[in-house]
Design a protein around this motif. Structure first.
Motif, PDB file in Angstrom:
ATOM      1  N   ILE A  89       9.702  11.870   0.026  1.00  0.00           N
ATOM      2  CA  ILE A  89       8.438  11.725  -0.698  1.00  0.00           C
ATOM      3  C   ILE A  89       8.332  12.871  -1.693  1.00  0.00           C
ATOM      4  O   ILE A  89       8.666  14.012  -1.375  1.00  0.00           O
ATOM      5  N   THR A  90       7.861  12.574  -2.891  1.00  0.00           N
ATOM      6  CA  THR A  90       7.584  13.631  -3.860  1.00  0.00           C
ATOM      7  C   THR A  90       6.155  13.490  -4.373  1.00  0.00           C
ATOM      8  O   THR A  90       5.597  12.386  -4.424  1.00  0.00           O
ATOM      9  N   PHE A  91       5.575  14.615  -4.728  1.00  0.00           N
ATOM     10  CA  PHE A  91       4.252  14.661  -5.344  1.00  0.00           C
ATOM     11  C   PHE A  91       4.449  15.136  -6.783  1.00  0.00           C
ATOM     12  O   PHE A  91       5.019  16.201  -7.022  1.00  0.00           O
ATOM     13  N   GLN A  92       3.991  14.341  -7.731  1.00  0.00           N
ATOM     14  CA  GLN A  92       4.259  14.605  -9.137  1.00  0.00           C
ATOM     15  C   GLN A  92       2.954  14.680  -9.924  1.00  0.00           C
ATOM     16  O   GLN A  92       2.102  13.788  -9.828  1.00  0.00           O
ATOM     17  N   LYS A  93       2.784  15.752 -10.691  1.00  0.00           N
ATOM     18  CA  LYS A  93       1.591  15.875 -11.526  1.00  0.00           C
ATOM     19  C   LYS A  93       1.530  14.746 -12.556  1.00  0.00           C
ATOM     20  O   LYS A  93       2.556  14.296 -13.068  1.00  0.00           O
ATOM     21  N   LYS A  94       0.323  14.333 -12.854  1.00  0.00           N
ATOM     22  CA  LYS A  94       0.105  13.296 -13.866  1.00  0.00           C
ATOM     23  C   LYS A  94       0.153  13.957 -15.249  1.00  0.00           C
ATOM     24  O   LYS A  94      -0.877  14.245 -15.874  1.00  0.00           O
ATOM     25  N   GLU A  95       1.354  14.212 -15.691  1.00  0.00           N
ATOM     26  CA  GLU A  95       1.574  14.849 -16.985  1.00  0.00           C
ATOM     27  C   GLU A  95       2.980  14.501 -17.456  1.00  0.00           C
ATOM     28  O   GLU A  95       3.797  13.968 -16.693  1.00  0.00           O
ATOM     29  N   GLY A  96       3.275  14.801 -18.699  1.00  0.00           N
ATOM     30  CA  GLY A  96       4.599  14.523 -19.240  1.00  0.00           C
ATOM     31  C   GLY A  96       4.952  13.059 -19.110  1.00  0.00           C
ATOM     32  O   GLY A  96       4.186  12.168 -19.507  1.00  0.00           O
ATOM     33  N   ALA A  97       6.111  12.781 -18.513  1.00  0.00           N
ATOM     34  CA  ALA A  97       6.580  11.401 -18.361  1.00  0.00           C
ATOM     35  C   ALA A  97       5.687  10.581 -17.443  1.00  0.00           C
ATOM     36  O   ALA A  97       5.768   9.346 -17.437  1.00  0.00           O
ATOM     37  N   PHE A  98       4.822  11.250 -16.668  1.00  0.00           N
ATOM     38  CA  PHE A  98       3.975  10.543 -15.701  1.00  0.00           C
ATOM     39  C   PHE A  98       2.516  10.492 -16.147  1.00  0.00           C
ATOM     40  O   PHE A  98       1.648  10.076 -15.392  1.00  0.00           O
TER      41      PHE A  98
ATOM     42  N   LYS B 272       0.810  -1.214   0.000  1.00  0.00           N
ATOM     43  CA  LYS B 272       0.000   0.000   0.000  1.00  0.00           C
ATOM     44  C   LYS B 272       0.848   1.271   0.000  1.00  0.00           C
ATOM     45  O   LYS B 272       0.313   2.378   0.064  1.00  0.00           O
ATOM     46  N   LEU B 273       2.158   1.118  -0.053  1.00  0.00           N
ATOM     47  CA  LEU B 273       3.027   2.288  -0.117  1.00  0.00           C
ATOM     48  C   LEU B 273       3.203   2.719  -1.565  1.00  0.00           C
ATOM     49  O   LEU B 273       3.178   1.901  -2.482  1.00  0.00           O
ATOM     50  N   TRP B 274       3.409   4.000  -1.772  1.00  0.00           N
ATOM     51  CA  TRP B 274       3.559   4.530  -3.124  1.00  0.00           C
ATOM     52  C   TRP B 274       4.924   4.163  -3.685  1.00  0.00           C
ATOM     53  O   TRP B 274       5.948   4.329  -3.019  1.00  0.00           O
ATOM     54  N   GLU B 275       4.912   3.649  -4.908  1.00  0.00           N
ATOM     55  CA  GLU B 275       6.147   3.177  -5.530  1.00  0.00           C
ATOM     56  C   GLU B 275       7.123   4.327  -5.750  1.00  0.00           C
ATOM     57  O   GLU B 275       6.732   5.435  -6.125  1.00  0.00           O
ATOM     58  N   ARG B 276       8.387   4.023  -5.512  1.00  0.00           N
ATOM     59  CA  ARG B 276       9.475   4.979  -5.708  1.00  0.00           C
ATOM     60  C   ARG B 276       9.259   6.257  -4.897  1.00  0.00           C
ATOM     61  O   ARG B 276       9.720   7.327  -5.276  1.00  0.00           O
ATOM     62  N   GLU B 277       8.521   6.104  -3.774  1.00  0.00           N
ATOM     63  CA  GLU B 277       8.287   7.229  -2.873  1.00  0.00           C
ATOM     64  C   GLU B 277       7.686   8.425  -3.616  1.00  0.00           C
ATOM     65  O   GLU B 277       7.993   9.583  -3.316  1.00  0.00           O
ATOM     66  N   MET B 278       6.823   8.151  -4.573  1.00  0.00           N
ATOM     67  CA  MET B 278       6.234   9.218  -5.387  1.00  0.00           C
ATOM     68  C   MET B 278       4.724   9.038  -5.477  1.00  0.00           C
ATOM     69  O   MET B 278       4.232   7.976  -5.869  1.00  0.00           O
ATOM     70  N   MET B 279       3.994  10.080  -5.085  1.00  0.00           N
ATOM     71  CA  MET B 279       2.552  10.083  -5.255  1.00  0.00           C
ATOM     72  C   MET B 279       2.224  10.927  -6.485  1.00  0.00           C
ATOM     73  O   MET B 279       2.476  12.129  -6.515  1.00  0.00           O
TER      74      MET B 279
END
Length: 406
Positions: free
Chosen positions: A77-86, A35-42
């Protein structure tokens, strides 16, 4: 209107339109590493229903979490927008407005696929958003710990029916407390009047007097350590504003600060700013016009007044400092003890017996002692024992801080 400031909890784990029988059980996902976010990224996506000013608050809350839990090795932990590479990430959080008015998150931790986090104008504040984000990262609310009854009392009879599950304890088997103490300062802790049927009566009270909770606007020291431990980032609390440089710091201007009266002692320390009758210093130590604590020996000789630190103190070496004042003909013994949570033992750290004869001007004197090593989390006890019936002892400016005495 900010609901948290009114004591109304705005955090709900599950959709409120489903009935109680079909709601998923609240589980502490710390024991489920899937249940943890992969690669410490949400990865997240913000709905177009949320305006730019609200987006700024949301993303500002994310940046603050990133900063606070970061270590010397970089981001935890990082928060990354769902855009570009993601853009093609299938596991992500969709942040949108709550059409039914309730702010909530679907799941504790990563559920897989798209999961939702709901906000509205009443919870579009940093505290509420950061608390929801921590739940989505995998932390459960502090007041749901299985050992919470040692620290708080939940008054379920005053909790709104729809929110009763939010006040339940997480089963011990589902929980890894990570050896951390109960954290009244956690940003995830509900406020005293959260979900109250009768807003004039609390839903949560403490078993320790004068301990504030549920009003923090930033991650606590232990919030940071929990995230870092959960995601195996190393431990570094140097980035947070409220890192506890002073484990105890009280001049008694704000009642007992982070100290509390021990209900099991023989008599009580009294907070006052001038003598009551003939007893007590004429002025405090801090400013000459503030408050101090006084143990009045009149009618209480051969008895002990005792304070304790309201919160546990991490292991390490510490300096303990305070000022004391002997009044009248009292012979007083000031004793500092520690309580070790692992060994379940008390230990005398320092003791001093004094009387007016050795303090001829009756002024304030400093009491200081160095504790070379505390191996486990602990609490401090400060005892005043009066052997005469006339007079007493006062204390002021109590501090416990890491390192040697300066």
């Amino acid at each position: 209107m900010h609901l948290t400031s009114l004591g109304l909890c705005v955090l709900v784990y599950t959709f409120l339109h489903v009935d109680a029988a079909s709601r998923p059980q609240l589980r502490n996902v710390i024991n489920d590493k899937n249940k943890l976010w992969e690669r410490e990224m949400m990865v997240y996506q913000i709905s177009s229903l949320i305006d730019d000013s609200q987006k700024s608050v949301i993303e500002g809350s994310m940046r603050e979490i990133e900063h606070d839990v970061g270590t010397d090795n970089g981001n935890c932990i990082t928060f990354q927008k769902k855009e570009g590479a993601f853009r093609d990430r299938t596991d992500y959080v969709f942040i949108t407005l709550a059409s039914d008015g309730w702010c909530r998150t679907d799941h504790i931790g990563m559920a897989g696929g798209r999961q939702k986090l709901y906000l509205n104008n009443d919870c579009m504040f940093k505290r509420d958003i950061m608390s929801l984000l921590l739940v989505t990262l995998g932390l459960y609310h502090e007041h749901q710990r299985p050992d919470r009854d040692q620290y708080i009392q939940v008054h379920l009879d005053n909790v709104q029916d729809i929110a009763r599950t939010l006040f339940g304890k997480v089963p011990a088997g589902d929980t890894d407390l990570l050896s951390f103490p109960y954290d009244f300062d956690s940003i995830t802790h509900f406020s005293p009047y959260a979900y109250a049927k009768d807003p004039h009566h609390p839903t949560i009270t403490t078993t320790i007097s004068a301990v504030p909770f549920g009003n923090k606007r930033m991650l606590s020291y232990h919030d940071v350590l929990k995230v870092q431990t959960l995601y195996i980032c190393g431990k570094d609390t140097s980035h947070i504003i409220n890192s506890p440089a002073l484990a105890v710091n009280c001049d008694f201007e704000s009642f007992l600060c982070n100290l509390a009266d021990d209900y099991q002692d023989d008599f009580k320390w009294i907070r006052q700013s001038s003598p009551l009758g003939q007893n007590g210093p004429t002025a405090d130590h801090s400013s000459g016009s503030g408050f101090y604590l006084f143990a009045n020996g009149t009618g209480h000789h051969n008895r002990t007044a005792r304070l304790l630190s309201a919160r546990e103190i991490p292991p390490g070496e510490y300096c303990i400092s305070m000022h004391y004042y002997i009044v009248g003909n009292a012979t007083a013994t000031l004793t500092v003890r520690s309580y070790d949570y692992v060994d379940d033992t008390e230990k005398t750290l320092s003791s001093r017996t004094t009387n007016q004869g050795s303090n001829v001007d009756g002024g304030w004197y400093q009491y200081r002692t160095f504790i070379s090593k505390m191996d486990h989390k602990w609490r401090i006890y400060i005892e005043g024992y009066i052997t005469n019936e006339v007079g007493g002892v006062a204390i002021d400016d109590v501090q416990v801080y890491p390192g040697v005495c300066s």
